[in-house]
Structure formats: structure tokens, C-alpha cells
Design an enzyme around this catalytic site. Sequence first.
Site, PDB file in Angstrom:
ATOM      1  NE  ARG A 213      -9.415   0.346   0.405  1.00 17.72           N
ATOM      2  CZ  ARG A 213     -10.883   0.953   0.332  1.00 17.72           C
ATOM      3  NH1 ARG A 213     -11.600  -0.085   0.736  1.00 17.72           N
ATOM      4  NH2 ARG A 213     -11.153   2.210   0.755  1.00 17.72           N
TER       5      ARG A 213
ATOM      6  CE  LYS B   5     -19.266   2.627   2.645  1.00 17.15           C
ATOM      7  NZ  LYS B   5     -18.670   3.335   3.477  1.00 17.15           N
TER       8      LYS B   5
ATOM      9  NE  ARG C 295     -11.418   6.648   1.802  1.00 19.06           N
ATOM     10  CZ  ARG C 295     -10.334   5.341   1.866  1.00 19.06           C
ATOM     11  NH1 ARG C 295      -9.102   5.962   2.781  1.00 19.06           N
ATOM     12  NH2 ARG C 295     -11.569   4.742   2.337  1.00 19.06           N
TER      13      ARG C 295
ATOM     14  NE  ARG D  66     -17.869   7.444  -2.661  1.00 19.13           N
ATOM     15  CZ  ARG D  66     -17.769   5.962  -1.960  1.00 19.13           C
ATOM     16  NH1 ARG D  66     -18.016   5.174  -2.607  1.00 19.13           N
ATOM     17  NH2 ARG D  66     -16.826   5.975  -1.306  1.00 19.13           N
TER      18      ARG D  66
ATOM     19  NE  ARG E 168      -9.512  -0.596   4.755  1.00 24.67           N
ATOM     20  CZ  ARG E 168     -10.858  -0.179   4.494  1.00 24.67           C
ATOM     21  NH1 ARG E 168     -12.184  -0.756   4.234  1.00 24.67           N
ATOM     22  NH2 ARG E 168     -11.200   0.685   3.770  1.00 24.67           N
TER      23      ARG E 168
HETATM   24  P1  AP5 Z   1     -15.415  -1.699   6.307  1.00 23.64           P
HETATM   25  O1  AP5 Z   1     -16.674  -2.463   6.070  1.00 23.64           O
HETATM   26  O2  AP5 Z   1     -14.312  -1.475   5.072  1.00 23.64           O
HETATM   27  O3  AP5 Z   1     -16.340   0.013   6.294  1.00 23.64           O
HETATM   28  P2  AP5 Z   1     -16.265   0.737   4.749  1.00 23.64           P
HETATM   29  O4  AP5 Z   1     -17.990   1.536   5.119  1.00 23.64           O
HETATM   30  O5  AP5 Z   1     -16.436  -0.301   3.701  1.00 23.64           O
HETATM   31  O6  AP5 Z   1     -14.980   1.521   4.578  1.00 23.64           O
HETATM   32  P3  AP5 Z   1     -14.697   1.514   2.948  1.00 23.64           P
HETATM   33  O7  AP5 Z   1     -13.205   3.014   3.463  1.00 23.64           O
HETATM   34  O8  AP5 Z   1     -13.974   0.373   2.673  1.00 23.64           O
HETATM   35  O9  AP5 Z   1     -15.303   2.888   2.426  1.00 23.64           O
HETATM   36  P4  AP5 Z   1     -15.153   4.223   1.626  1.00 23.64           P
HETATM   37  O10 AP5 Z   1     -16.350   4.609   0.801  1.00 23.64           O
HETATM   38  O11 AP5 Z   1     -13.525   4.827   1.695  1.00 23.64           O
HETATM   39  O12 AP5 Z   1     -14.438   2.669   0.520  1.00 23.64           O
HETATM   40  P5  AP5 Z   1     -15.123   2.719  -1.048  1.00 23.64           P
HETATM   41  O13 AP5 Z   1     -14.320   1.229  -1.392  1.00 23.64           O
HETATM   42  O14 AP5 Z   1     -16.561   2.769  -1.342  1.00 23.64           O
HETATM   43  O15 AP5 Z   1     -14.706  -1.770   7.251  1.00 23.64           O
HETATM   44  C1  AP5 Z   1     -13.705  -0.663   7.695  1.00 23.64           C
HETATM   45  C2  AP5 Z   1     -12.231  -1.406   8.691  1.00 23.64           C
HETATM   46  O16 AP5 Z   1     -13.070  -1.084   9.802  1.00 23.64           O
HETATM   47  C3  AP5 Z   1     -11.663  -3.136   7.943  1.00 23.64           C
HETATM   48  O17 AP5 Z   1     -11.142  -3.067   8.046  1.00 23.64           O
HETATM   49  C4  AP5 Z   1     -13.369  -3.482   9.293  1.00 23.64           C
HETATM   50  O18 AP5 Z   1     -12.773  -5.206   9.040  1.00 23.64           O
HETATM   51  C5  AP5 Z   1     -12.950  -2.086  10.207  1.00 23.64           C
HETATM   52  N1  AP5 Z   1     -14.899  -3.030  10.795  1.00 23.64           N
HETATM   53  C6  AP5 Z   1     -16.364  -2.683  10.421  1.00 23.64           C
HETATM   54  N2  AP5 Z   1     -16.776  -2.708  10.969  1.00 23.64           N
HETATM   55  C7  AP5 Z   1     -16.204  -2.398  12.864  1.00 23.64           C
HETATM   56  C8  AP5 Z   1     -16.511  -2.405  13.589  1.00 23.64           C
HETATM   57  N3  AP5 Z   1     -18.180  -2.705  14.655  1.00 23.64           N
HETATM   58  N4  AP5 Z   1     -15.533  -2.323  14.832  1.00 23.64           N
HETATM   59  C9  AP5 Z   1     -14.357  -2.242  14.645  1.00 23.64           C
HETATM   60  N5  AP5 Z   1     -13.846  -2.133  12.933  1.00 23.64           N
HETATM   61  C10 AP5 Z   1     -14.518  -2.524  12.193  1.00 23.64           C
HETATM   62  O19 AP5 Z   1     -14.044   3.436  -1.776  1.00 23.64           O
HETATM   63  C11 AP5 Z   1     -13.303   3.761  -2.589  1.00 23.64           C
HETATM   64  C12 AP5 Z   1     -12.987   4.739  -2.941  1.00 23.64           C
HETATM   65  O20 AP5 Z   1     -13.847   4.087  -4.661  1.00 23.64           O
HETATM   66  C13 AP5 Z   1     -13.492   6.263  -3.409  1.00 23.64           C
HETATM   67  O21 AP5 Z   1     -12.836   7.170  -2.638  1.00 23.64           O
HETATM   68  C14 AP5 Z   1     -13.629   6.644  -4.623  1.00 23.64           C
HETATM   69  O22 AP5 Z   1     -12.516   7.006  -5.043  1.00 23.64           O
HETATM   70  C15 AP5 Z   1     -14.275   5.954  -5.030  1.00 23.64           C
HETATM   71  N6  AP5 Z   1     -15.631   5.549  -5.312  1.00 23.64           N
HETATM   72  C16 AP5 Z   1     -16.299   3.782  -5.306  1.00 23.64           C
HETATM   73  N7  AP5 Z   1     -17.289   4.236  -5.336  1.00 23.64           N
HETATM   74  C17 AP5 Z   1     -17.867   5.302  -6.424  1.00 23.64           C
HETATM   75  C18 AP5 Z   1     -18.883   5.949  -6.139  1.00 23.64           C
HETATM   76  N8  AP5 Z   1     -20.166   5.700  -5.601  1.00 23.64           N
HETATM   77  N9  AP5 Z   1     -18.888   7.217  -7.509  1.00 23.64           N
HETATM   78  C19 AP5 Z   1     -18.004   7.283  -7.549  1.00 23.64           C
HETATM   79  N10 AP5 Z   1     -16.270   7.134  -6.770  1.00 23.64           N
HETATM   80  C20 AP5 Z   1     -16.496   5.567  -6.148  1.00 23.64           C
END
Ligand code: AP5
Length: 191
Positions: A134, A14, A146, A89, A128
Site C-alpha cells: 500500500r 477496522k 491520513r 467518512r 504493515r
Molecule cells: P487494519 O485492520 O488494516 O486497520 P484499519 O483501521 O482498517 O486501517 P487502514 O489503514 O486499512 O484504514 P484506512 O482507514 O486508512 O484505510 P482504507 O482502506 O479505509 O490494521 C492495520 C494494521 O494493524 C494491520 O497490519 C493489522 O494486521 C494490524 N493490527 C490490527 N489490529 C491489531 C492489534 N490489535 N494489534 C496489533 N496489530 C494490529 O482507506 C484508504 C484510502 O482510501 C483513504 O485514505 C481514502 O483515500 C480512500 N477511501 C476509502 N474509503 C473512503 C471513503 N468512504 N471516502 C473517501 N475516501 C475513501
Amino acid sequence: MVNFLIFGPPGSGKGTQSVKLAEKFRLVHLSTGDMLRAEIASGTDLGKRMSTIMSKGELVPDEVVIEMIAVKIDSTKGFAGFLFDGFPRTVAQTVALEKMLNDRGMKIDRMLVLDVDHDELVKRLIARAEQSGRPDDKDPAVVDNRIDVYKSKTEPIINYCREKGIYQPVNGMGSIDDIFARLAEQMKKFV
Ligand code: AP5
């Protein structure tokens, strides 16, 4: 204004895709994960309270992220629309976002859902974890939690959006450029 949700489990790409798509379509990229990490990095009271929840892989309370998004929507001008990443979410967050947008004469135009195999998600997050600061990437039990939290609390939004006719699955496997092309093709229909 045209507004998209980019949706999918942790590690589905994402954040990676949002940066590129926001630039291509002149959208504002709003990531609640990035906003929360910025609060933690700044050492705010909110950041301190949220960091414990995030380090366990749990969701922070709905009202915290809803308020953050409302502030951003009202303070952003001069763009073609919003690209929401990691928000909503829960179904409650989705209902709140719809109301927020409707009150301002907008709507959610499309929900783009990245479909990625479970093993690939874990592979990307483990990769990552080797470089990222992180805390939620470093412990495999937190990564598993997660993904479980996504399935139990976040995935139900898909059915909610499917019933509204805005659900669009996208193959999230393969190279970053190929996935970007698939997403851009879908978004072009609305921009
Ligand atoms: P990346 O692009 O970072 O993927 P992502 O889907 O954004 O994954 P995240 O781990 O950031 O998502 P998340 O939902 O757990 O975290 P968030 O910050 O929203 O890619 C991941 C890795 O893969 C990278 O290293 C990238 O380079 C690699 N990659 C990408 N595409 C690739 C490909 N095609 N091939 C190979 N490699 C690839 O949330 C974190 C925390 O915040 C949550 O757990 C929660 O505690 C809190 N939070 C955030 N939003 C909310 C909300 N709305 N409500 C409640 N809590 C929330």
C-alpha cells in the site's frame, strides 16, 4: 437486516476485525478502501483517477464511494446485514447512507468506534508498511495526513451518530482476539 458501522482512525483495526465479525454474524463486509484498491489493481479509469488522491492520504469524492456502496447494497442478497468499514467518512456520506438504507426499509443500527492511542496507530501502520504494497503506508507524511484527515473530516460523524443514539465506543487496544470479543459482545445485542 441489521447494519453496523465499524469506525476508527487509520490503523485502528477496522479491516482486521471486520473480516472476523462478518463471518461470525453472517454480515456482508463492505470496505470502500478495498473496493477502491480493487479498481486501481484492475487498471480502470476510475482506479487511475482515484490512486493519486489515495496515495496522498486524501479522501476521494463523496459521490464516488456513495455510488459504489449503492451498487453493492442492491446486488447483495441472502445475508443478515451489512458491516460498513471505512464508509461513511464524511457527514455527507453518512446522510447519504442513511437515506439509501431508509429507502430500502433499513437503518444504521450501531456505530462501533475503535479507540486506539495515536502512538499505537503509527506503530501498526509502520509495521504493515514493511510488508504491504500500500503506497499510503510507506511515507510517514502520508500516514500523518491520513490521521489528520480522519480528525478533521471523519471524526465529526461521531457527534452526529451520538445524537442519534447509535454511538458505541470500544477499546481498540490489546490483542486482536480481545478486541474481537469486545466488539462481538456489543454486536450480539442487536443480532
Ligand atoms: P487494519 O485492520 O488494516 O486497520 P484499519 O483501521 O482498517 O486501517 P487502514 O489503514 O486499512 O484504514 P484506512 O482507514 O486508512 O484505510 P482504507 O482502506 O479505509 O490494521 C492495520 C494494521 O494493524 C494491520 O497490519 C493489522 O494486521 C494490524 N493490527 C490490527 N489490529 C491489531 C492489534 N490489535 N494489534 C496489533 N496489530 C494490529 O482507506 C484508504 C484510502 O482510501 C483513504 O485514505 C481514502 O483515500 C480512500 N477511501 C476509502 N474509503 C473512503 C471513503 N468512504 N471516502 C473517501 N475516501 C475513501
